[in-house]
Design an enzyme around this catalytic site. Sequence first.
Site, PDB file in Angstrom:
ATOM      1  N   GLN A  77       3.305  -6.217   5.103  1.00  0.00           N
ATOM      2  CA  GLN A  77       2.203  -6.876   4.378  1.00  0.00           C
ATOM      3  C   GLN A  77       0.884  -6.117   4.637  1.00  0.00           C
ATOM      4  O   GLN A  77       0.921  -4.924   4.908  1.00  0.00           O
ATOM      5  CB  GLN A  77       2.062  -8.358   4.753  1.00  0.00           C
ATOM      6  CG  GLN A  77       3.194  -9.236   4.243  1.00  0.00           C
ATOM      7  CD  GLN A  77       4.416  -9.245   5.134  1.00  0.00           C
ATOM      8  OE1 GLN A  77       4.318  -9.355   6.333  1.00  0.00           O
ATOM      9  NE2 GLN A  77       5.583  -9.138   4.543  1.00  0.00           N
ATOM     10  N   THR A  96       0.202 -14.631   4.586  1.00  0.00           N
ATOM     11  CA  THR A  96       1.545 -14.805   5.128  1.00  0.00           C
ATOM     12  C   THR A  96       1.414 -15.487   6.497  1.00  0.00           C
ATOM     13  O   THR A  96       0.312 -15.856   6.898  1.00  0.00           O
ATOM     14  CB  THR A  96       2.314 -13.464   5.175  1.00  0.00           C
ATOM     15  OG1 THR A  96       3.691 -13.732   5.469  1.00  0.00           O
ATOM     16  CG2 THR A  96       1.724 -12.491   6.199  1.00  0.00           C
ATOM     17  N   ALA A 107       8.199  -5.172  -4.919  1.00  0.00           N
ATOM     18  CA  ALA A 107       9.493  -4.584  -4.527  1.00  0.00           C
ATOM     19  C   ALA A 107      10.478  -5.666  -4.093  1.00  0.00           C
ATOM     20  O   ALA A 107      11.686  -5.472  -4.142  1.00  0.00           O
ATOM     21  CB  ALA A 107       9.287  -3.585  -3.394  1.00  0.00           C
ATOM     22  N   LYS A 109       3.484   1.676   2.735  1.00  0.00           N
ATOM     23  CA  LYS A 109       3.785   1.929   4.155  1.00  0.00           C
ATOM     24  C   LYS A 109       5.149   2.606   4.328  1.00  0.00           C
ATOM     25  O   LYS A 109       5.287   3.504   5.147  1.00  0.00           O
ATOM     26  CB  LYS A 109       3.754   0.617   4.953  1.00  0.00           C
ATOM     27  CG  LYS A 109       2.366   0.023   5.051  1.00  0.00           C
ATOM     28  CD  LYS A 109       2.382  -1.334   5.710  1.00  0.00           C
ATOM     29  CE  LYS A 109       2.969  -2.422   4.857  1.00  0.00           C
ATOM     30  NZ  LYS A 109       2.181  -2.828   3.696  1.00  0.00           N
ATOM     31  N   ASP A 159      -3.060   9.465  -7.729  1.00  0.00           N
ATOM     32  CA  ASP A 159      -2.575   9.952  -9.033  1.00  0.00           C
ATOM     33  C   ASP A 159      -2.693   8.909 -10.132  1.00  0.00           C
ATOM     34  O   ASP A 159      -2.852   9.244 -11.301  1.00  0.00           O
ATOM     35  CB  ASP A 159      -1.117  10.414  -8.908  1.00  0.00           C
ATOM     36  CG  ASP A 159      -0.232   9.337  -8.285  1.00  0.00           C
ATOM     37  OD1 ASP A 159      -0.496   8.969  -7.118  1.00  0.00           O
ATOM     38  OD2 ASP A 159       0.700   8.860  -8.961  1.00  0.00           O
ATOM     39  N   GLU A 191       0.826  -1.211   0.000  1.00  0.00           N
ATOM     40  CA  GLU A 191       0.000   0.000   0.000  1.00  0.00           C
ATOM     41  C   GLU A 191       0.863   1.264   0.000  1.00  0.00           C
ATOM     42  O   GLU A 191       0.370   2.345  -0.350  1.00  0.00           O
ATOM     43  CB  GLU A 191      -0.923   0.035   1.240  1.00  0.00           C
ATOM     44  CG  GLU A 191      -1.959  -1.068   1.290  1.00  0.00           C
ATOM     45  CD  GLU A 191      -1.432  -2.316   2.001  1.00  0.00           C
ATOM     46  OE1 GLU A 191      -0.242  -2.320   2.378  1.00  0.00           O
ATOM     47  OE2 GLU A 191      -2.199  -3.271   2.172  1.00  0.00           O
ATOM     48  N   VAL A 202       0.126  11.568  -3.677  1.00  0.00           N
ATOM     49  CA  VAL A 202      -0.032  11.783  -5.125  1.00  0.00           C
ATOM     50  C   VAL A 202       1.250  11.467  -5.897  1.00  0.00           C
ATOM     51  O   VAL A 202       1.446  11.958  -7.000  1.00  0.00           O
ATOM     52  CB  VAL A 202      -0.508  13.228  -5.413  1.00  0.00           C
ATOM     53  CG1 VAL A 202      -1.935  13.419  -4.933  1.00  0.00           C
ATOM     54  CG2 VAL A 202       0.419  14.267  -4.770  1.00  0.00           C
ATOM     55  N   ARG A 209       8.225 -24.493  18.525  1.00  0.00           N
ATOM     56  CA  ARG A 209       9.202 -24.397  19.619  1.00  0.00           C
ATOM     57  C   ARG A 209      10.553 -25.023  19.289  1.00  0.00           C
ATOM     58  O   ARG A 209      11.231 -25.580  20.133  1.00  0.00           O
ATOM     59  CB  ARG A 209       8.610 -24.988  20.918  1.00  0.00           C
ATOM     60  CG  ARG A 209       7.400 -24.198  21.369  1.00  0.00           C
ATOM     61  CD  ARG A 209       6.530 -24.947  22.297  1.00  0.00           C
ATOM     62  NE  ARG A 209       5.930 -26.095  21.638  1.00  0.00           N
ATOM     63  CZ  ARG A 209       5.107 -26.945  22.240  1.00  0.00           C
ATOM     64  NH1 ARG A 209       4.828 -26.797  23.499  1.00  0.00           N
ATOM     65  NH2 ARG A 209       4.581 -27.941  21.570  1.00  0.00           N
ATOM     66  N   GLY A 251       8.787  -5.373   1.267  1.00  0.00           N
ATOM     67  CA  GLY A 251       9.659  -4.469   0.515  1.00  0.00           C
ATOM     68  C   GLY A 251       9.107  -3.070   0.670  1.00  0.00           C
ATOM     69  O   GLY A 251       8.111  -2.731   0.051  1.00  0.00           O
ATOM     70  N   HIS A 252       9.688  -2.277   1.561  1.00  0.00           N
ATOM     71  CA  HIS A 252       9.166  -0.936   1.805  1.00  0.00           C
ATOM     72  C   HIS A 252       9.994   0.086   1.031  1.00  0.00           C
ATOM     73  O   HIS A 252      11.167   0.268   1.294  1.00  0.00           O
ATOM     74  CB  HIS A 252       9.156  -0.641   3.307  1.00  0.00           C
ATOM     75  CG  HIS A 252       8.163  -1.488   4.050  1.00  0.00           C
ATOM     76  ND1 HIS A 252       8.032  -1.491   5.408  1.00  0.00           N
ATOM     77  CD2 HIS A 252       7.240  -2.366   3.600  1.00  0.00           C
ATOM     78  CE1 HIS A 252       7.068  -2.326   5.757  1.00  0.00           C
ATOM     79  NE2 HIS A 252       6.581  -2.881   4.671  1.00  0.00           N
ATOM     80  N   LYS A 293       6.792   4.671   2.463  1.00  0.00           N
ATOM     81  CA  LYS A 293       6.740   6.112   2.199  1.00  0.00           C
ATOM     82  C   LYS A 293       6.086   6.858   3.368  1.00  0.00           C
ATOM     83  O   LYS A 293       6.587   7.883   3.826  1.00  0.00           O
ATOM     84  CB  LYS A 293       5.951   6.397   0.913  1.00  0.00           C
ATOM     85  CG  LYS A 293       5.653   7.869   0.807  1.00  0.00           C
ATOM     86  CD  LYS A 293       4.836   8.340  -0.345  1.00  0.00           C
ATOM     87  CE  LYS A 293       4.353   9.761  -0.001  1.00  0.00           C
ATOM     88  NZ  LYS A 293       3.937  10.541  -1.123  1.00  0.00           N
TER      89      LYS A 293
END
Length: 423
Positions: free
Chosen positions: A224, A239, A299, A16, A333, A14, A413, A143, A40-41, A18
């Site tokens: 995620q 995940t 990413a 995150k 945008d 989404e 944007v 464990r 991948g941020h 940025k």
Amino acid sequence: MAVDLLLGLQWGDEGKGKIVDVLTKNYDIIARFQGGPNAGHTLEFDGIKHVLHTIPSGIFHKNAMNIVGNGVVIDPVIFKKELDALDQFDIDIKSKLFISRKAHLILPTHRLLDAASETAKGKAKIGSTLKGIGPTYMDKTGRNGMRIGDLELDTWKEKYRTLANKHEAMIGFYNVDIQYDLEELETEFFDSLKTLKALTFIDSEEYLYQAQKAGKKILAEGAQGSLLDIDFGTYPFVTSSNTTAAGACTGLGVAPNQIGDVKGIFKAYTTRVGSGPFPTELFDTDGETMGRVGNEFGATTGRPRRCGWLDLVALKYAVQINGVTELMMMKGDVLSGFKKIKVCTAYNYKGETISHLPYNIEAENVTPIYTEMKGWAQDLTKMNKAEELPQALNTYIDFLEKELEVPIKIVSVGPDRTQTIHR
Ligand code: IMP
């Protein structure tokens, strides 16, 4: 001082990274609480584009401390590469990045197990990023896992060997053709561990507790998205961690009554990578345009993302599960130029109109019901004030706020830090 959360509300990606980067100036500490290098941020500033996988997105800000919490799984090999890529920025990593002793380690054989499991699944595969996430969390709940704190013990190599041997036997059990050279993988792994061991390991729950008491402002950065949550996502195409708000409590040791703002991020449309149901997915030129204009490629894996209209049924569910208090809409945008914008406001579920997310959202059960809205043609990427936004976009935003009953505080944007409109 309460801990604020920042969460993705869809199937990840989404934006995150940025937003954390934009918000970091308001916080003293940024803490990751779940997931691992499957994330991948992406951050863009001063003409530089940077992708982080495990390291919190506050790392580029001089005054922010960054914590990798106990809920995160760490691959030392990828971690080292991330650190190497940060070399050019002159960051004092040892004093700005602390790692929880309770975070689990991804071993090379976890990655191999991921590959073996996906191959064995054939057509039913999850579409995993193959970073070893699932097998590492399986060892955690089983464990058997190795934790960062184990690296401080003399016995860690024996523990490693026992676990890796077990994994090799399990890979054999899958009976699929996985080619690998474990010696080579281990050389790289042990080498990367040296870098990891030179970092600062802490009891992060205690550190965060004291920081809270001292009045520090903390932001927990999710990875995620809510629909990939192990419990509430589109299981089994999810995940292996809790990506929702509750995951921040278990992934950092923060008490539920200490959670403050819950900031939820969503794209103005929807994307998904990997397999699994996606009711509003488009297979036409509109979907292609979203993918092309939005540069919708993973990413972490580079895979093209599946694209579709905004699904308000799913988004409402995420807002509800997380207790979202404010929203951030990304990539508005990308929708510029569409004559009509569609929003899914209900599902036709086995012949009945419903507005909640049912147990099964496979295409044979669910057909989206859309509300159509007027599009806008203006390029938004140079705008920086709410008053500049086109009327049709404002109508879209107002509609979403009314449906979701939560204010949209930021409209992004463009990918750069500066392309952010506060409302
Ligand atoms: P895993 O977590 O790598 O095993 O992947 C499980 C599912 O989650 C797959 O569909 C992945 O594509 C998806 N996934 C994992 N991490 C991300 C992410 O950061 N963004 C988007 N999708 C992700």
